[in-house]
Design an enzyme around this catalytic site. Sequence first.
Site, PDB file in Angstrom:
ATOM      1  CG  HIS A 133    -102.423 -15.080 -15.661  1.00  0.00           C
ATOM      2  ND1 HIS A 133    -102.934 -13.797 -15.968  1.00  0.00           N
ATOM      3  CD2 HIS A 133    -102.154 -13.749 -14.172  1.00  0.00           C
ATOM      4  CE1 HIS A 133    -103.193 -12.983 -15.116  1.00  0.00           C
ATOM      5  NE2 HIS A 133    -102.961 -13.191 -14.009  1.00  0.00           N
ATOM      6  CG  HIS A 187    -112.516 -15.437  -2.675  1.00  0.00           C
ATOM      7  ND1 HIS A 187    -112.559 -14.476  -3.151  1.00  0.00           N
ATOM      8  CD2 HIS A 187    -111.732 -14.963  -1.313  1.00  0.00           C
ATOM      9  CE1 HIS A 187    -111.878 -13.597  -3.110  1.00  0.00           C
ATOM     10  NE2 HIS A 187    -111.392 -13.259  -1.322  1.00  0.00           N
ATOM     11  CB  CYS A 229    -114.270 -12.034  -5.509  1.00  0.00           C
ATOM     12  SG  CYS A 229    -113.492 -13.231  -6.391  1.00  0.00           S
ATOM     13  CG  HIS A 267    -110.928 -15.236  -6.778  1.00  0.00           C
ATOM     14  ND1 HIS A 267    -111.942 -15.987  -6.248  1.00  0.00           N
ATOM     15  CD2 HIS A 267    -110.063 -16.956  -6.760  1.00  0.00           C
ATOM     16  CE1 HIS A 267    -111.681 -17.130  -6.396  1.00  0.00           C
ATOM     17  NE2 HIS A 267    -111.264 -17.820  -6.869  1.00  0.00           N
ATOM     18  CG  HIS A 319    -105.758 -15.335 -11.036  1.00  0.00           C
ATOM     19  ND1 HIS A 319    -105.940 -13.984 -10.312  1.00  0.00           N
ATOM     20  CD2 HIS A 319    -105.171 -14.471 -12.179  1.00  0.00           C
ATOM     21  CE1 HIS A 319    -105.305 -12.988 -10.441  1.00  0.00           C
ATOM     22  NE2 HIS A 319    -105.236 -13.142 -11.523  1.00  0.00           N
ATOM     23  CB  CYS A 376    -116.854 -14.849  -6.041  1.00  0.00           C
ATOM     24  SG  CYS A 376    -115.245 -15.713  -5.105  1.00  0.00           S
ATOM     25  CG  ASP A 419    -107.133 -11.913 -19.064  1.00  0.00           C
ATOM     26  OD1 ASP A 419    -106.672 -12.621 -17.788  1.00  0.00           O
ATOM     27  OD2 ASP A 419    -107.428 -10.803 -19.647  1.00  0.00           O
TER      28      ASP A 419
HETATM   29  P1  AMP Z   1    -103.587 -10.356 -12.186  1.00  0.00           P
HETATM   30  O1  AMP Z   1    -104.564 -10.174 -10.784  1.00  0.00           O
HETATM   31  O2  AMP Z   1    -103.283  -9.210 -12.195  1.00  0.00           O
HETATM   32  O3  AMP Z   1    -102.797 -11.021 -12.365  1.00  0.00           O
HETATM   33  O4  AMP Z   1    -104.842  -9.888 -13.226  1.00  0.00           O
HETATM   34  C1  AMP Z   1    -106.126 -10.091 -13.608  1.00  0.00           C
HETATM   35  C2  AMP Z   1    -106.792 -11.047 -15.097  1.00  0.00           C
HETATM   36  O5  AMP Z   1    -107.530 -11.162 -14.971  1.00  0.00           O
HETATM   37  C3  AMP Z   1    -106.325  -9.511 -15.839  1.00  0.00           C
HETATM   38  O6  AMP Z   1    -105.577 -10.304 -17.266  1.00  0.00           O
HETATM   39  C4  AMP Z   1    -107.350  -9.364 -16.502  1.00  0.00           C
HETATM   40  O7  AMP Z   1    -107.880  -9.520 -17.884  1.00  0.00           O
HETATM   41  C5  AMP Z   1    -108.361 -10.425 -16.139  1.00  0.00           C
HETATM   42  N1  AMP Z   1    -110.183  -9.789 -15.703  1.00  0.00           N
HETATM   43  C6  AMP Z   1    -110.287  -9.357 -15.454  1.00  0.00           C
HETATM   44  N2  AMP Z   1    -111.559  -9.380 -15.068  1.00  0.00           N
HETATM   45  C7  AMP Z   1    -112.108 -10.472 -15.945  1.00  0.00           C
HETATM   46  C8  AMP Z   1    -113.248 -10.736 -16.264  1.00  0.00           C
HETATM   47  N3  AMP Z   1    -114.192 -10.950 -15.882  1.00  0.00           N
HETATM   48  N4  AMP Z   1    -113.675 -12.177 -16.574  1.00  0.00           N
HETATM   49  C9  AMP Z   1    -112.236 -12.206 -17.771  1.00  0.00           C
HETATM   50  N5  AMP Z   1    -110.897 -11.893 -16.962  1.00  0.00           N
HETATM   51  C10 AMP Z   1    -110.986 -10.905 -16.354  1.00  0.00           C
HETATM   52 ZN    ZN Z   2    -113.211 -14.219  -5.165  1.00  0.00          ZN
END
Ligand code: AMP
Ligand code: ZN
Length: 113
Positions: free
Chosen positions: A101, A47, A5, A97, A99, A8, A31
Amino acid sequence: MNSNCVFCSIINRDIPAQIIYEDEDFLVFDDINPSSKIHKLIVPKKHIKNLSEIGIEENKYLWNKYIDIINILKTSLKVLNFKIVINNGDKLQLVKHLHFHFLSGDDVNDKLN
Ligand code: AMP
Ligand code: ZN
């Protein structure tokens, strides 16, 4: 901790992120692909896949803390208007995982997502 993940891995400091807040239960970072001027991700350290998998006790505890963190961000980022988006389910979640926004800035529109 789930080694496959990406969030994680960020929590574990295995991959870098622009971290702006941390406590024992949450991490907040930028992001990597922002959809507005201010685009932070509020991530519980445990997680949990998504809202459907959150337990009853965790729900109460994390939800309280989560509201506190939103207010900390609002104050520290000096924003009056912001939007919270929570994507749930395999079709909408890029990262499996839980989250939240946190979106703000002049370029945030009034659409639902
Ligand atoms: P969602 O799962 O569709 O709600 O969005 C996942 C978000 O995580 C997206 O906006 C990606 O740009 C962001 N994301 C993915 N990988 C990373 C990372 N390594 N660092 C920061 N943000 C990330
Ligand atoms: Zn995770």
